[in-house]
Design a protein around this motif. Structure first.
Motif, PDB file in Angstrom:
ATOM      1  N   VAL A  77      -0.717   3.417  12.024  1.00 32.27           N
ATOM      2  CA  VAL A  77      -1.298   3.211  10.693  1.00 32.27           C
ATOM      3  C   VAL A  77      -0.488   2.153   9.950  1.00 32.27           C
ATOM      4  N   ASP A  78       0.844   2.176  10.109  1.00 32.99           N
ATOM      5  CA  ASP A  78       1.679   1.119   9.527  1.00 32.99           C
ATOM      6  C   ASP A  78       1.201  -0.255   9.984  1.00 32.99           C
ATOM      7  N   HIS A 158       2.549   4.967   1.133  1.00 34.91           N
ATOM      8  CA  HIS A 158       3.807   4.442   1.681  1.00 34.91           C
ATOM      9  C   HIS A 158       4.737   5.590   2.073  1.00 34.91           C
ATOM     10  N   HIS A 159       4.766   6.632   1.258  1.00 39.56           N
ATOM     11  CA  HIS A 159       5.670   7.757   1.511  1.00 39.56           C
ATOM     12  C   HIS A 159       5.137   8.716   2.574  1.00 39.56           C
ATOM     13  N   SER A 160       3.885   8.583   2.944  1.00 37.34           N
ATOM     14  CA  SER A 160       3.339   9.500   3.947  1.00 37.34           C
ATOM     15  C   SER A 160       3.767   9.129   5.364  1.00 37.34           C
ATOM     16  N   ARG A 171       3.494  -0.772   4.676  1.00 39.87           N
ATOM     17  CA  ARG A 171       2.535   0.336   4.628  1.00 39.87           C
ATOM     18  C   ARG A 171       2.167   0.564   3.154  1.00 39.87           C
ATOM     19  N   LYS A 172       1.285  -0.284   2.654  1.00 42.97           N
ATOM     20  CA  LYS A 172       0.951  -0.262   1.230  1.00 42.97           C
ATOM     21  C   LYS A 172      -0.559  -0.327   1.050  1.00 42.97           C
ATOM     22  N   HIS A 173      -1.020   0.334   0.018  1.00 40.04           N
ATOM     23  CA  HIS A 173      -2.445   0.276  -0.324  1.00 40.04           C
ATOM     24  C   HIS A 173      -2.708  -1.013  -1.101  1.00 40.04           C
ATOM     25  N   PRO A 174      -3.843  -1.671  -0.857  1.00 37.98           N
ATOM     26  CA  PRO A 174      -4.154  -2.899  -1.599  1.00 37.98           C
ATOM     27  C   PRO A 174      -4.107  -2.712  -3.114  1.00 37.98           C
ATOM     28  N   VAL A 175      -4.500  -1.538  -3.615  1.00 38.01           N
ATOM     29  CA  VAL A 175      -4.452  -1.291  -5.061  1.00 38.01           C
ATOM     30  C   VAL A 175      -3.012  -1.342  -5.557  1.00 38.01           C
ATOM     31  N   ALA A 307      -8.779   6.628   6.332  1.00 39.00           N
ATOM     32  CA  ALA A 307      -8.233   7.630   5.410  1.00 39.00           C
ATOM     33  C   ALA A 307      -7.183   7.013   4.493  1.00 39.00           C
ATOM     34  N   ALA A 308      -6.374   6.123   5.047  1.00 37.81           N
ATOM     35  CA  ALA A 308      -5.319   5.498   4.253  1.00 37.81           C
ATOM     36  C   ALA A 308      -5.887   4.673   3.105  1.00 37.81           C
TER      37      ALA A 308
END
Length: 345
Positions: A77-78, A158-160, A171-175, A307-308
Motif C-alpha cells: 500500500v505504501d 500515514h500512521h496505519s 504513504r500520504k492521502h492526496p487531501v 480503501a486508503a
C-alpha cells in the motif's frame, strides 16, 4: 515534466510513454525526493556503521531490509500511494501550490519597499531563519492534523503503516498533501516575508528557496531511518534540539505513552517549547499502526489502495455527524428539552 489532464488526454501513445518514463525517473532519482539514490546511500552507510557496532547476529542486508517488512500488504500500500502521489505531481497538482517563496518575496517587498537596501546578513544565517520558519510551520500543520478529528483520518493513513520502511514517508492521502501544501505555503510565505521585511531586509527570491539546503543536510544525515525498524537515538541533549530517527519512530508507536508526541520534522525545539517532546532514555520496543486510546490495536482500515483513498473521507464524514449529534445532545441537556416540539405547536 508537468502536464495537465487535458494535455494528457490529447497525447499520442509515444508521448504517453515519455511521460511515464519521466515519472519513473522522478520517482526513482528525483534529487529532492527522500528516496533519491544519494539519500538512500547515506541511510545504508549509516546503517552499516550501526550494524558493525551492534553485531545483531544476522547478515547486513537481511537486517536493513528484513523480509517481514517488505512482504507485507502494508508495504505494498505504501508503494501504491507513492506511485499515486507521483502521478498527481506529474499532472502538476502540487507544483501549483509551491508558492511560498513568491509570497515571501511579495510580503517583504510590501513591508520593506521596492527601494529598500538589500540585506547584508550572512546568507547562511538568512537560510537558517527561513528554514526555522518552515520547520515551525510544519510542526503546527502536523499537529493540527492529529488534533482535529475531521482532519485526522487523512493523516491516520500515514500512521496505519504496520511496518515502517523508507517508502512510508510517502504513504500520504492526496487531501493531506494538498491541505498541507497550501497551509505550509501560506504560513511559510507570510512568516518568512514578515521576518525579511521587518528584521532582515530584502533578499533575492532565489535565496529564499535556498533554505532547502538545510533540509538536504537533514535528509543526508539519515532521515530515511525515521521510517524503519532501526533504532538510532542521538541522546537526551541533542534530542531537545533535533528530532532523531528514534523519536519519530516513537511518534508512530501505538503505546499510549507515545501518543501526540514528537510532531517536529527536523527541530525538536518546537515540541520542547509546546509540551509535546518525548525523549527516550534507552532503546524502547515499539509496535506501529493504529490503536485506540488504551493502546489496543485497531484492525487495518487501509488494506488496499482503494480503501486508503476512500476510507478517510468516510471516517471524516462520520466524525462530523458524531460531533453534530453530541452538540445537539448538549443543547438539549442545557435547555431541558428532549428534542420533541412543545405541546400545542
Amino acid at each position: 515534466m508537468d502536464v495537465t489532464l487535458d494535455q494528457l488526454q490529447m497525447m499520442s501513445e509515444a508521448e504517453l510513454q515519455m511521460v511515464a518514463q519521466d515519472l519513473l525517473m522522478q520517482l526513482m532519482f528525483g534529487g529532492a525526493s527522500r528516496l533519491s539514490p544519494v539519500f538512500m546511500a547515506s541511510m545504508i552507510l549509516i546503517a552499516l556503521a550501526l550494524w558493525l557496532a551492534r553485531r545483531p547476529g544476522e547478515g547486513f542486508w537481511a537486517w536493513v531490509f528484513p523480509r517481514r517488512v517488505y512482504r507485507t500488504s502494508s508495504f505494498w500500500v505504501d508503494v501504491k500511494l507513492w506511485i499515486t502521489g507521483g502521478v498527481l505531481r506529474a499532472l502538476g497538482l502540487f507544483s501549483l501550490l509551491a508558492f511560498a517563496p513568491l509570497l515571501a518575496d511579495r510580503v517583504q517587498t510590501i513591508l520593506a519597499g521596492d527601494n529598500a537596501p538589500t540585506s547584508t546578513w550572512p546568507p547562511i544565517l538568512i537560510g537558517l531563519i527561513l528554514f526555522a520558519t518552515s520547520d515551525f510551520t510544519g510542526y503546527w500543520v502536523h499537529r493540527i492534523f492529529h488534533e482535529r478529528p475531521r482532519l485526522w483520518p487523512f493523516h491516520a493513513l500515514h500512521h496505519s503503516a504496520e511496518e515502517l520502511n523508507p517508502v512510508t514517508v510517502l504513504r500520504k492521502h492526496p487531501v493531506y498533501d494538498v491541505f498541507s501544501a497550501v497551509a505550509r505555503a501560506m504560513l511559510i510565505g507570510l512568516l518568512q516575508g514578515l521576518l525579511l521585511g521587518l528584521v532582515v531586509g530584502t533578499v533575492d527570491v532565489v535565496m529564499i528557496m535556498g533554505a532547502n539546503l538545510f533540509y538536504y543536510a537533514f535528509n543526508l544525515a539519515g532521515a530515511n531511518l525515521r521510517h524503519t525498524h532501526i533504532w538510532l537515538s542521538w541522546g537526551p541533549v541533542v534530542e531537545h534540539v533535533l528530532v532523531s530517527p528514534a523519536q519519530h519512530q516513537i511518534h508512530h508507536s501505538i503505546n499510549p505513552a507515545h501518543f501526540n508526541k514528537n510532531y517536529g520534522e527536523v527541530l525538536a525545539i518546537w515540541d520542547w517549547m509546546f509540551g509535546t517532546l518525548y525523549v527516550p532514555h534507552g532503546v524502547e520496543k515499539l509496535e506501529f499502526g493504529l490503536a485506540d486510546l488504551k493502546g489496543r490495536r485497531i484492525a487495518q482500515p487501509h488494506g488496499t489502495l482503494r480503501a486508503a483513498l476512500i476510507e478517510p473521507f468516510v471516517a471524516s464524514f462520520d466524525q462530523a455527524k458524531r460531533r453534530k449529534r453530541a452538540a445537539a445532545g448538549r443543547l438539549e441537556a442545557e435547555s431541558g428539552t428532549t428534542g420533541a416540539p412543545p405541546a400545542g405547536d
